[in-house]
Design an enzyme around this catalytic site. Structure first.
Site, mmCIF file in Angstrom:
data_model
loop_
_atom_site.group_PDB
_atom_site.id
_atom_site.type_symbol
_atom_site.label_atom_id
_atom_site.label_comp_id
_atom_site.label_asym_id
_atom_site.label_seq_id
_atom_site.Cartn_x
_atom_site.Cartn_y
_atom_site.Cartn_z
ATOM 1 N N HIS A 168 0.789 -1.199 0.006
ATOM 2 C CA HIS A 168 0.378 0.529 0.185
ATOM 3 C C HIS A 168 0.590 1.535 0.306
ATOM 4 O O HIS A 168 0.194 2.080 0.144
ATOM 5 C CB HIS A 168 -0.722 -0.064 1.340
ATOM 6 C CG HIS A 168 -1.854 -1.154 0.958
ATOM 7 N ND1 HIS A 168 -2.654 -1.456 1.805
ATOM 8 C CD2 HIS A 168 -2.360 -1.700 0.466
ATOM 9 C CE1 HIS A 168 -3.690 -2.516 1.844
ATOM 10 N NE2 HIS A 168 -3.445 -2.883 0.739
ATOM 11 N N CYS A 204 5.533 12.657 -7.268
ATOM 12 C CA CYS A 204 5.261 13.632 -8.638
ATOM 13 C C CYS A 204 4.591 12.920 -10.083
ATOM 14 O O CYS A 204 4.868 12.727 -10.279
ATOM 15 C CB CYS A 204 6.479 13.953 -9.399
ATOM 16 S SG CYS A 204 6.689 15.641 -10.150
HETATM 17 C C1 BV8 Z 1 -8.306 -1.708 -4.909
HETATM 18 C C2 BV8 Z 1 -3.279 2.727 2.441
HETATM 19 C C3 BV8 Z 1 -9.088 -2.433 -7.323
HETATM 20 C C4 BV8 Z 1 -3.824 4.052 3.163
HETATM 21 C C5 BV8 Z 1 -5.272 1.121 1.831
HETATM 22 C C6 BV8 Z 1 -12.906 -6.657 -3.501
HETATM 23 C C7 BV8 Z 1 -11.080 -7.412 -4.389
HETATM 24 C C8 BV8 Z 1 -10.631 -5.529 -4.663
HETATM 25 C C9 BV8 Z 1 -11.267 -4.951 -4.287
HETATM 26 C C10 BV8 Z 1 -11.967 -4.693 -3.151
HETATM 27 C C11 BV8 Z 1 -12.729 -6.115 -3.124
HETATM 28 N N1 BV8 Z 1 -14.178 -5.355 -2.217
HETATM 29 C C12 BV8 Z 1 -13.959 -4.521 -2.099
HETATM 30 C C13 BV8 Z 1 -12.636 -3.347 -2.377
HETATM 31 C C14 BV8 Z 1 -12.051 -2.327 -2.431
HETATM 32 C C15 BV8 Z 1 -11.729 -1.572 -1.610
HETATM 33 C C16 BV8 Z 1 -11.668 -2.784 -0.119
HETATM 34 O O1 BV8 Z 1 -11.332 -3.104 -0.165
HETATM 35 N N2 BV8 Z 1 -12.690 -2.323 0.480
HETATM 36 C C17 BV8 Z 1 -12.978 -2.219 1.440
HETATM 37 C C18 BV8 Z 1 -13.144 -0.811 2.881
HETATM 38 C C19 BV8 Z 1 -14.153 -2.709 1.919
HETATM 39 N N3 BV8 Z 1 -9.756 -2.342 -2.461
HETATM 40 C C20 BV8 Z 1 -9.197 -1.153 -2.707
HETATM 41 O O2 BV8 Z 1 -9.665 -0.141 -3.286
HETATM 42 C C21 BV8 Z 1 -7.929 -1.762 -3.112
HETATM 43 N N4 BV8 Z 1 -7.683 -0.925 -4.188
HETATM 44 O O3 BV8 Z 1 -9.292 -3.018 -5.090
HETATM 45 O O4 BV8 Z 1 -7.662 -1.701 -6.442
HETATM 46 C C22 BV8 Z 1 -8.225 -2.706 -8.362
HETATM 47 C C23 BV8 Z 1 -7.992 -2.955 -9.468
HETATM 48 C C24 BV8 Z 1 -7.087 -2.653 -10.352
HETATM 49 C C25 BV8 Z 1 -6.631 -1.856 -10.961
HETATM 50 C C26 BV8 Z 1 -7.450 -0.232 -10.041
HETATM 51 C C27 BV8 Z 1 -8.177 -0.658 -8.924
HETATM 52 C C28 BV8 Z 1 -6.230 -0.681 -2.474
HETATM 53 C C29 BV8 Z 1 -7.066 -0.529 -1.038
HETATM 54 C C30 BV8 Z 1 -5.671 -0.143 -0.074
HETATM 55 C C31 BV8 Z 1 -5.818 0.876 0.562
HETATM 56 N N5 BV8 Z 1 -5.906 1.789 1.100
HETATM 57 N N6 BV8 Z 1 -3.583 2.285 3.422
HETATM 58 C C32 BV8 Z 1 -3.253 4.637 4.175
HETATM 59 O O5 BV8 Z 1 -2.655 3.985 4.881
HETATM 60 O O6 BV8 Z 1 -3.034 5.892 4.583
HETATM 61 S S1 BV8 Z 1 -6.039 0.443 3.647
HETATM 62 C C33 BV8 Z 1 -5.714 0.610 5.241
HETATM 63 O O7 BV8 Z 1 -6.114 -0.920 5.883
HETATM 64 C C34 BV8 Z 1 -4.482 0.742 5.114
HETATM 65 O O8 BV8 Z 1 -3.429 -0.119 4.701
HETATM 66 C C35 BV8 Z 1 -4.246 -0.759 6.232
HETATM 67 O O9 BV8 Z 1 -3.263 -1.371 6.107
HETATM 68 C C36 BV8 Z 1 -5.394 -1.324 5.841
HETATM 69 C C37 BV8 Z 1 -6.194 -2.713 6.159
HETATM 70 O O10 BV8 Z 1 -6.216 -2.776 8.380
HETATM 71 P P1 BV8 Z 1 -5.655 -3.236 9.571
HETATM 72 O O11 BV8 Z 1 -4.330 -3.162 8.428
HETATM 73 O O12 BV8 Z 1 -6.124 -4.957 8.908
HETATM 74 O O13 BV8 Z 1 -5.719 -2.422 10.470
HETATM 75 P P2 BV8 Z 1 -7.586 -2.181 10.965
HETATM 76 O O14 BV8 Z 1 -7.544 -1.545 12.118
HETATM 77 O O15 BV8 Z 1 -8.846 -3.105 10.470
HETATM 78 O O16 BV8 Z 1 -6.974 -3.874 12.152
HETATM 79 C C38 BV8 Z 1 -5.821 -4.076 13.229
HETATM 80 C C39 BV8 Z 1 -5.892 -5.658 13.648
HETATM 81 O O17 BV8 Z 1 -4.747 -5.517 13.671
HETATM 82 C C40 BV8 Z 1 -7.400 -5.557 14.293
HETATM 83 O O18 BV8 Z 1 -7.838 -6.965 13.789
HETATM 84 C C41 BV8 Z 1 -6.880 -5.847 15.477
HETATM 85 O O19 BV8 Z 1 -7.698 -6.481 16.582
HETATM 86 C C42 BV8 Z 1 -5.465 -6.188 15.481
HETATM 87 N N7 BV8 Z 1 -5.033 -5.477 16.508
HETATM 88 C C43 BV8 Z 1 -4.412 -4.340 17.176
HETATM 89 N N8 BV8 Z 1 -3.688 -4.054 18.637
HETATM 90 C C44 BV8 Z 1 -2.815 -5.602 18.018
HETATM 91 C C45 BV8 Z 1 -3.535 -6.718 16.638
HETATM 92 N N9 BV8 Z 1 -3.183 -7.253 16.602
HETATM 93 C C46 BV8 Z 1 -2.204 -7.955 17.047
HETATM 94 N N10 BV8 Z 1 -1.942 -7.383 18.255
HETATM 95 C C47 BV8 Z 1 -1.670 -5.877 18.569
HETATM 96 N N11 BV8 Z 1 -1.085 -5.601 19.753
#
Ligand code: BV8
Length: 241
Positions: free
Chosen positions: A108, A116
């Site tokens: 990501h 740029c």
């Molecule tokens: C794309 C950068 C298509 C920004 C991020 C099906 C297939 C493909 C795509 C999709 C699909 N369905 C929907 C989509 C679209 C979308 C998507 O997935 N939407 C979701 C919300 C439904 N996906 C996209 O848009 C992706 N692109 O598919 O492009 C395409 C195809 C061809 C040509 C062009 C385009 C792009 C996704 C990337 C978005 N960017 N980040 C930034 O960081 O500022 S995503 C963002 O969420 C972060 O990267 C983050 O890493 C990611 C996931 O979140 P997590 O890391 O899991 O963090 P979260 O807080 O959710 O969870 C933390 C976990 O840790 C928890 O479970 C918690 O319990 C645990 N935890 C907490 N503390 C601890 C711990 N575990 C252990 N120890 C601890 N101490």
């Protein structure tokens, strides 16, 4: 099974104990913002200053945090694992590389990189990027964006990641909620191609049911234990050449 090739996926949970906020906290906001207000190309086109402020604040925070025991254990595995190993992180922080991980992909993007929009070059970036930041390559100002993969944009190195998932004997997911695709689908590819699957997370993720084994707890505690276990078993059963 002869365990040689490992793919590890990390998410925000692996950096939580270093003091970096995860994304889907209790209020569902992300450092006070709705994700679609800051992490999409449309948001950047609509209000570049807001998006730059959001990333400038997170980039500045990097200087105040350190890798934790989970990052260090994964770097130790990188150094000592004789087989193939690929660490794919969804995180845009630099804690894995600062801990010493080498075989690493930021799918990501990274807070420490700029891109740029005029000359399409990518480059290291340390300070604020808002306002009239100047491209170090073509000199144009005001056309630099964070080199971060936003929603709707294609993650980096997907072909390489997909091949590694197909070849892996073990896929380990650490500290991710399984909410974002395509990363959340990696476990399916690994399973389909015969890999064992392990999840290490503070709570069961959305995809927990797809894992052969799930270890619930803090990454800072469970990851060093798992790495020690893995290296011990490798030392007792050297890999076939
Ligand atoms: C794309 C950068 C298509 C920004 C991020 C099906 C297939 C493909 C795509 C999709 C699909 N369905 C929907 C989509 C679209 C979308 C998507 O997935 N939407 C979701 C919300 C439904 N996906 C996209 O848009 C992706 N692109 O598919 O492009 C395409 C195809 C061809 C040509 C062009 C385009 C792009 C996704 C990337 C978005 N960017 N980040 C930034 O960081 O500022 S995503 C963002 O969420 C972060 O990267 C983050 O890493 C990611 C996931 O979140 P997590 O890391 O899991 O963090 P979260 O807080 O959710 O969870 C933390 C976990 O840790 C928890 O479970 C918690 O319990 C645990 N935890 C907490 N503390 C601890 C711990 N575990 C252990 N120890 C601890 N101490």
């Amino acid at each position: 099974m002869d365990l040689r090739n490992i793919v590890i996926l990390t998410g925000a949970g692996v950096s939580a104990e270093s003091g970096l906020a995860t994304f889907r906290g209790p209020d569902g906001l992300w450092e006070g913002h709705k994700v679609e207000d800051v992490a999409t190309p449309e948001a950047f086109a609509r209000d570049p200053a807001l998006v730059h402020d959001f990333y400038d604040a997170r980039r500045a925070k990097l200087g105040t945090v350190e890798p934790n025991a989970a990052h260090r254990a994964l770097a130790r595995l990188d150094a000592e694992w004789a087989g193939e190993l690929l660490l794919v992180t969804q995180n845009v922080d630099d804690l894995h590389e600062r801990a010493g991980s080498k075989r690493l992909i930021h799918m990501h993007g990274a807070l420490t990189k700029g891109w740029c929009l005029r000359c399409n070059e990518r480059f290291d970036w340390a300070g604020p990027m808002g306002g009239a930041a100047e491209c170090p390559s073509c000199g144009t100002s005001g056309m630099v964006r964070p080199d971060i993969v936003w929603f709707g944009e294609m993650p980096y190195d997907m072909d390489l990641i997909d091949q590694a998932l197909r070849d892996c004997d073990l896929f380990v997911s650490i500290g991710t909620s399984g909410a974002v695709y395509p990363a959340a689908g990696f476990v399916q590819t690994a399973r389909y191609c015969g890999g064992q699957t392990l999840e290490i997370n503070l709570e069961p993720s959305l995809g927990s049911y797809m894992f052969d084994e799930s270890r619930i707890g803090r990454a800072g505690e469970l990851v060093p234990q798992w790495v020690e276990e893995l290296l011990q078993s490798a030392h007792s059963r050297p890999m076939s050449r």
